[in-house]
Design a protein around this motif. Structure first.
Motif, PDB file in Angstrom:
ATOM      1  N   LYS A 150       0.829  -1.204   0.000  1.00  0.00           N
ATOM      2  CA  LYS A 150       0.000   0.000   0.000  1.00  0.00           C
ATOM      3  C   LYS A 150       0.867   1.259   0.000  1.00  0.00           C
ATOM      4  O   LYS A 150       0.628   2.190  -0.774  1.00  0.00           O
ATOM      5  N   LEU A 151       1.896   1.285   0.860  1.00  0.00           N
ATOM      6  CA  LEU A 151       2.763   2.475   0.937  1.00  0.00           C
ATOM      7  C   LEU A 151       3.514   2.710  -0.366  1.00  0.00           C
ATOM      8  O   LEU A 151       3.796   3.838  -0.747  1.00  0.00           O
ATOM      9  N   ARG A 152       3.847   1.613  -1.059  1.00  0.00           N
ATOM     10  CA  ARG A 152       4.604   1.731  -2.306  1.00  0.00           C
ATOM     11  C   ARG A 152       3.704   1.884  -3.521  1.00  0.00           C
ATOM     12  O   ARG A 152       4.187   1.950  -4.658  1.00  0.00           O
ATOM     13  N   GLY A 153       2.388   1.867  -3.275  1.00  0.00           N
ATOM     14  CA  GLY A 153       1.452   2.042  -4.389  1.00  0.00           C
ATOM     15  C   GLY A 153       1.445   0.864  -5.347  1.00  0.00           C
ATOM     16  O   GLY A 153       1.198   1.012  -6.538  1.00  0.00           O
ATOM     17  N   GLU A 154       1.730  -0.337  -4.821  1.00  0.00           N
ATOM     18  CA  GLU A 154       1.717  -1.531  -5.676  1.00  0.00           C
ATOM     19  C   GLU A 154       0.321  -2.145  -5.703  1.00  0.00           C
ATOM     20  O   GLU A 154      -0.529  -1.823  -4.892  1.00  0.00           O
ATOM     21  N   ARG A 155       0.134  -3.073  -6.642  1.00  0.00           N
ATOM     22  CA  ARG A 155      -1.154  -3.732  -6.825  1.00  0.00           C
ATOM     23  C   ARG A 155      -1.281  -4.987  -5.965  1.00  0.00           C
ATOM     24  O   ARG A 155      -2.361  -5.523  -5.778  1.00  0.00           O
ATOM     25  N   SER A 156      -0.136  -5.447  -5.473  1.00  0.00           N
ATOM     26  CA  SER A 156      -0.128  -6.755  -4.826  1.00  0.00           C
ATOM     27  C   SER A 156      -0.914  -6.774  -3.517  1.00  0.00           C
ATOM     28  O   SER A 156      -1.006  -5.769  -2.808  1.00  0.00           O
ATOM     29  N   VAL A 157      -1.461  -7.950  -3.210  1.00  0.00           N
ATOM     30  CA  VAL A 157      -2.114  -8.162  -1.925  1.00  0.00           C
ATOM     31  C   VAL A 157      -1.305  -9.215  -1.175  1.00  0.00           C
ATOM     32  O   VAL A 157      -0.405  -9.830  -1.740  1.00  0.00           O
ATOM     33  N   ALA A 158      -1.606  -9.385   0.107  1.00  0.00           N
ATOM     34  CA  ALA A 158      -0.928 -10.418   0.885  1.00  0.00           C
ATOM     35  C   ALA A 158      -1.968 -11.355   1.474  1.00  0.00           C
ATOM     36  O   ALA A 158      -3.079 -10.937   1.804  1.00  0.00           O
ATOM     37  N   VAL A 159      -1.590 -12.634   1.581  1.00  0.00           N
ATOM     38  CA  VAL A 159      -2.494 -13.628   2.160  1.00  0.00           C
ATOM     39  C   VAL A 159      -1.776 -14.375   3.269  1.00  0.00           C
ATOM     40  O   VAL A 159      -0.645 -14.814   3.090  1.00  0.00           O
ATOM     41  N   ALA A 160      -2.433 -14.485   4.404  1.00  0.00           N
ATOM     42  CA  ALA A 160      -1.925 -15.345   5.472  1.00  0.00           C
ATOM     43  C   ALA A 160      -2.821 -16.566   5.550  1.00  0.00           C
ATOM     44  O   ALA A 160      -4.039 -16.442   5.632  1.00  0.00           O
ATOM     45  N   TYR A 161      -2.213 -17.729   5.495  1.00  0.00           N
ATOM     46  CA  TYR A 161      -2.934 -18.985   5.711  1.00  0.00           C
ATOM     47  C   TYR A 161      -2.766 -19.397   7.162  1.00  0.00           C
ATOM     48  O   TYR A 161      -1.677 -19.244   7.728  1.00  0.00           O
ATOM     49  N   PHE A 162      -3.812 -19.902   7.765  1.00  0.00           N
ATOM     50  CA  PHE A 162      -3.728 -20.376   9.147  1.00  0.00           C
ATOM     51  C   PHE A 162      -4.916 -21.288   9.448  1.00  0.00           C
ATOM     52  O   PHE A 162      -5.845 -21.391   8.648  1.00  0.00           O
ATOM     53  N   GLY A 163      -4.850 -21.919  10.619  1.00  0.00           N
ATOM     54  CA  GLY A 163      -5.918 -22.829  11.005  1.00  0.00           C
ATOM     55  C   GLY A 163      -6.792 -22.243  12.086  1.00  0.00           C
ATOM     56  O   GLY A 163      -6.572 -21.110  12.541  1.00  0.00           O
ATOM     57  N   ASP A 164      -7.789 -23.032  12.529  1.00  0.00           N
ATOM     58  CA  ASP A 164      -8.723 -22.519  13.536  1.00  0.00           C
ATOM     59  C   ASP A 164      -8.033 -22.280  14.878  1.00  0.00           C
ATOM     60  O   ASP A 164      -8.369 -21.334  15.593  1.00  0.00           O
ATOM     61  N   GLY A 165      -7.033 -23.110  15.202  1.00  0.00           N
ATOM     62  CA  GLY A 165      -6.330 -22.908  16.478  1.00  0.00           C
ATOM     63  C   GLY A 165      -5.643 -21.560  16.548  1.00  0.00           C
ATOM     64  O   GLY A 165      -5.545 -20.943  17.616  1.00  0.00           O
ATOM     65  N   ALA A 166      -5.197 -21.067  15.396  1.00  0.00           N
ATOM     66  CA  ALA A 166      -4.464 -19.798  15.350  1.00  0.00           C
ATOM     67  C   ALA A 166      -5.316 -18.618  15.808  1.00  0.00           C
ATOM     68  O   ALA A 166      -4.786 -17.596  16.262  1.00  0.00           O
ATOM     69  N   THR A 167      -6.643 -18.784  15.716  1.00  0.00           N
ATOM     70  CA  THR A 167      -7.502 -17.648  16.083  1.00  0.00           C
ATOM     71  C   THR A 167      -7.486 -17.396  17.590  1.00  0.00           C
ATOM     72  O   THR A 167      -7.971 -16.372  18.054  1.00  0.00           O
ATOM     73  N   SER A 168      -6.939 -18.332  18.363  1.00  0.00           N
ATOM     74  CA  SER A 168      -6.830 -18.123  19.806  1.00  0.00           C
ATOM     75  C   SER A 168      -5.575 -17.344  20.175  1.00  0.00           C
ATOM     76  O   SER A 168      -5.428 -16.913  21.316  1.00  0.00           O
ATOM     77  N   GLU A 169      -4.655 -17.213  19.244  1.00  0.00           N
ATOM     78  CA  GLU A 169      -3.387 -16.559  19.536  1.00  0.00           C
ATOM     79  C   GLU A 169      -3.532 -15.033  19.497  1.00  0.00           C
ATOM     80  O   GLU A 169      -4.319 -14.492  18.726  1.00  0.00           O
ATOM     81  N   GLY A 170      -2.719 -14.366  20.296  1.00  0.00           N
ATOM     82  CA  GLY A 170      -2.720 -12.908  20.297  1.00  0.00           C
ATOM     83  C   GLY A 170      -2.381 -12.319  18.936  1.00  0.00           C
ATOM     84  O   GLY A 170      -2.926 -11.283  18.541  1.00  0.00           O
ATOM     85  N   ASP A 171      -1.475 -12.964  18.209  1.00  0.00           N
ATOM     86  CA  ASP A 171      -1.068 -12.423  16.910  1.00  0.00           C
ATOM     87  C   ASP A 171      -2.225 -12.378  15.907  1.00  0.00           C
ATOM     88  O   ASP A 171      -2.203 -11.561  14.981  1.00  0.00           O
TER      89      ASP A 171
END
Lengths: 359, 325
Positions: A150-171
């Motif tokens: 976004k800051l560089r004005g690029e078109r690219s997006v980012a994707v994070a893959y994760f599982g249901d357990g990850a939703t309990s983590e602070g991150d």
């Protein structure tokens, strides 16, 4: 009645478990060209056969502990096929389906499971990061990479893959919060397979879905049948569009099931009922239903199926041979790539290993 | 040449870096409009705007985690953790990711990232605002760790850290943020990471210190000079990599070493320096290497912090011991 309730619970759905299209699904199906329709099938098949072969390789002691994905092919292939070369991908250790679709050679995927870090040389320009082992920690990275874009004005997006357990983590929370506050072009793609190793989703979360958590960060959460490749693909396409248009992040919850164990060191019979597993494996299988759809649409014959499976096996055989033929790295390889320029004490430790004695 | 405090020197370094390289972003809690709780980033937000000097959510793991993503995406983030004692929520991001990205990706995705954190005690701050846990980061392969003690070094080391292609933990000793001014050149200059600074030449004993302990070492040297004992004071500046040659050369000359750090003793950097001296200068030693450190207790609330932090009296006593051994 019960089934209807269940279908609703499962979210966006285009291909029913029996391989028939919903009305909405029919409209989406018409918009997709045959080549892509076939690629969905081909990659899901490749992912499954590669996965099965990897378990055998682990049993034979030829690779290390392995995290199988069988059952999650539609979630991985459908989402990955919506991405472009310029997009940033932050996967976990169960994403070999995603990796291969994006262009990671099979022999390099195997090298990773052989405990060989030097195998990490993705084809140039591929913005695919190595698997993130600590749970949910890659979500802030995806938010950050999206922020850079976004800051560089690029078109690219980012994707994070994760599982249901990850939703309990602070991150999970911290990444969603940053993404919401700065409206970052990021997609949080959760494969909710119902279990974090043995602990069921009901013990991870008081909310019945992952998708609804997005409301807390003021961006959309989409729940989709993760075993329906068409629905996953479409959900991802919409999320990517939103991100590229500057409309910010999306959380996608792909409801799925891993047919097998968490890893080759796990026994799911200790925590899941046979009945439950049978329901998912026999009635909800992503590949079976998609094959049935292609057959009824006249796009796939039994002979073509057999032919493609043979081709997959040939490619996997070749990848295994290549990975096993890969020359072993010298032990001093562990000293490479710690810093851009090696520091003096590390050089001394390297010489120490090499037997030159201490400085 | 303008005279500047350490706070002003760091501000100047950030300003020079923001001006020179559009990839540099300064991020953290209160670093924007407020100019930082110590005013280290004063004026930068007004000058460079919201996309370059970024007030983030109160979210340490989020700050370091997104900074890692920004670096992967081609930016040069300088992330502030408001106090070192608040870095622990981000510890996983630092240890499991920042330190390992280059190795894990075999150099494909290096991580040029600077993490600034005020550290150490001496300013009568509340609980957890006075930690010196540098050893945790020194012990983590893949990180560089620096701690300047002067305004000149602070600016030069920060610019070197921003320029460095690897992650650097940049520790700012709060106690000396404003205690003295020094001539600091305008524009870009670098103090190389990995080089110690000989603060003063001496013959009889080497005192090794960094951060806010450097002035304590200097005062100790002043006190002993009156009694005819000549102390060589070395400011490590760089805690990883350590300038081993400078330390060994000095100890071989004086035959005695006193190591001073604020951090608790057990597992502190003093033990590592002692081992280094044993390994490379054992036959030159006239006395056992001696440590003056914080005690193995949680950093006390400030009513007792003076009893915890090494001072001239304790360092002088250690010098007496090694001289009279």
């Amino acid at each position: 009645m019960l089934q209807q309730v269940e279908e609703k619970r499962i979210g966006l759905s285009y291909v029913r478990p029996d391989g028939t299209l919903t009305d909405e699904g029919r409209a989406v199906w018409r918009r997709i060209d045959d080549e892509k329709k076939m690629l969905f099938y081909r990659w899901m098949t490749m992912a499954r056969l590669f996965d099965r072969r990897s378990i055998i390789l682990q049993r034979q002691g030829r690779i290390g502990t392995f995290a199988p994905l069988e059952g999650q092919e539609a979630a991985q292939v459908g989402s990955a096929m919506a991405l472009s070369k310029e997009d940033w991908i932050f996967p976990t250790y169960r994403e070999h389906g995603v990796q291969m679709v994006l262009g990671m050679p099979l022999n390099l995927i195997l090298l990773y499971w052989m405990g060989r870090v030097e195998g990490w040389r993705p084809p140039e320009l591929l913005r695919l990061l190595p698997p993130s082992v600590p749970i949910a920690t890659q979500l802030p990275h995806a938010a950050g990479a999206a922020w850079a874009s976004k800051l560089r004005g690029e078109r690219s997006v980012a994707v994070a893959y994760f599982g249901d357990g990850a939703t309990s983590e602070g991150d999970f929370h911290e990444a969603c919060n940053f993404a919401g506050v700065f409206r970052l072009p990021v997609i949080f793609f959760c494969q909710n397979n119902g279990y974090a190793i043995s602990v069921p989703f009901s013990r991870q979360s008081a909310t019945p879905t992952v998708a609804e958590k997005a409301a807390a960060y003021a961006f959309p959460g989409i729940r989709v049948d993760g075993n329906d490749v068409l629905a996953v693909y479409e959900a991802m396409v919409r999320a990517i569009e939103r991100a590229r248009n500057g409309e910010g992040p999306t959380l996608i919850e792909a409801v799925t099931y891993r047919h097998g164990a968490h890893t080759t060191a796990d026994d799911p019979a200790r925590y899941r009922s046979e009945e439950e597993a049978r329901e998912w494996v026999q009635r909800r299988d992503p590949l079976k239903r998609y094959r049935a759809l292609l057959r009824s649409e006249g796009l796939l014959t039994e002979a073509e199926e057999r032919e493609w499976e043979e081709e997959c096996r040939r490619r996997i055989d070749r990848a295994v041979k290549e990975a096993e033929a890969e020359k072993a790295a010298p032990p001093t390889h562990m000293f490479d790539h710690v810093f851009a320029t090696p520091v003096a004490s590390l050089q001394r430790q390297r010489r120490e290993w090499e037997g030159d004695g201490r400085a | 040449m303008p005279e500047r405090t350490m706070v002003q020197a760091i501000n100047d370094a950030l300003s020079v870096a923001l001006e020179k390289d559009p990839r540099v972003v300064v991020m953290g809690e209160d670093v924007g409009k407020n100019g930082g709780v110590f005013r280290v980033t004063e004026g930068l937000w007004h000058r460079f705007g919201d996309d370059r000097v970024i007030d983030t959510p109160l979210s340490e793991s989020g700050i370091i985690g997104t900074a890692i993503g920004l670096a992967v995406g081609g930016m040069l983030p300088v992330a502030e953790i408001q106090f070192m004692g608040f870095i622990y929520p981000a510890f996983e991001q630092v240890v499991s990711h920042a330190a390992r990205f280059r190795t894990r990706t075999q150099g494909t995705f290096p991580l040029p990232l600077v993490i600034r954190a005020p550290y150490g005690g001496g300013i009568r701050a509340p609980e957890l605002h006075s930690d010196s846990t540098e050893a945790l980061f020194v012990h983590t392969p893949g990180l560089k760790v620096v701690a300047p003690s002067t305004p000149y070094d602070a600016k030069g080391l920060l610019l070197a850290s921003i320029q460095d292609p690897d992650p650097v933990i940049f520790l700012e000793p709060m106690k000396v943020y404003r205690t003295h001014r020094q001539e600091v050149p305008e524009g870009w200059y670098e103090v190389p990471i990995g080089r110690a600074r000989k603060v003063r030449e001496g013959e009889d004993v080497t005192i090794l210190a960094w951060g806010a302990m450097v002035p304590v070492a200097e005062k100790t040297a002043d006190a002993w000079a009156k009694d005819g004992v000549s102390c060589e004071v070395i400011d490590l500046r760089s805690l990883y990599p350590i300038d081993e040659d400078a330390i060994i050369e000095s100890v071989k000359k004086t035959g005695r070493a006193v190591i001073v750090h604020e951090a608790p003793r057990t597992g502190g950097l003093g033990g590592e320096l002692t081992a280094l001296i044993n390994e490379r200068a054992f036959l030159w030693l006239e006395a056992p290497v001696t440590r003056v450190t914080g005690y193995d207790v949680p950093v006390p609330y400030f009513a007792l912090e003076d009893a915890f932090r090494p001072d001239v009296r304790r360092v002088s006593e250690a010098v007496r011991q090694v001289i009279n051994f």
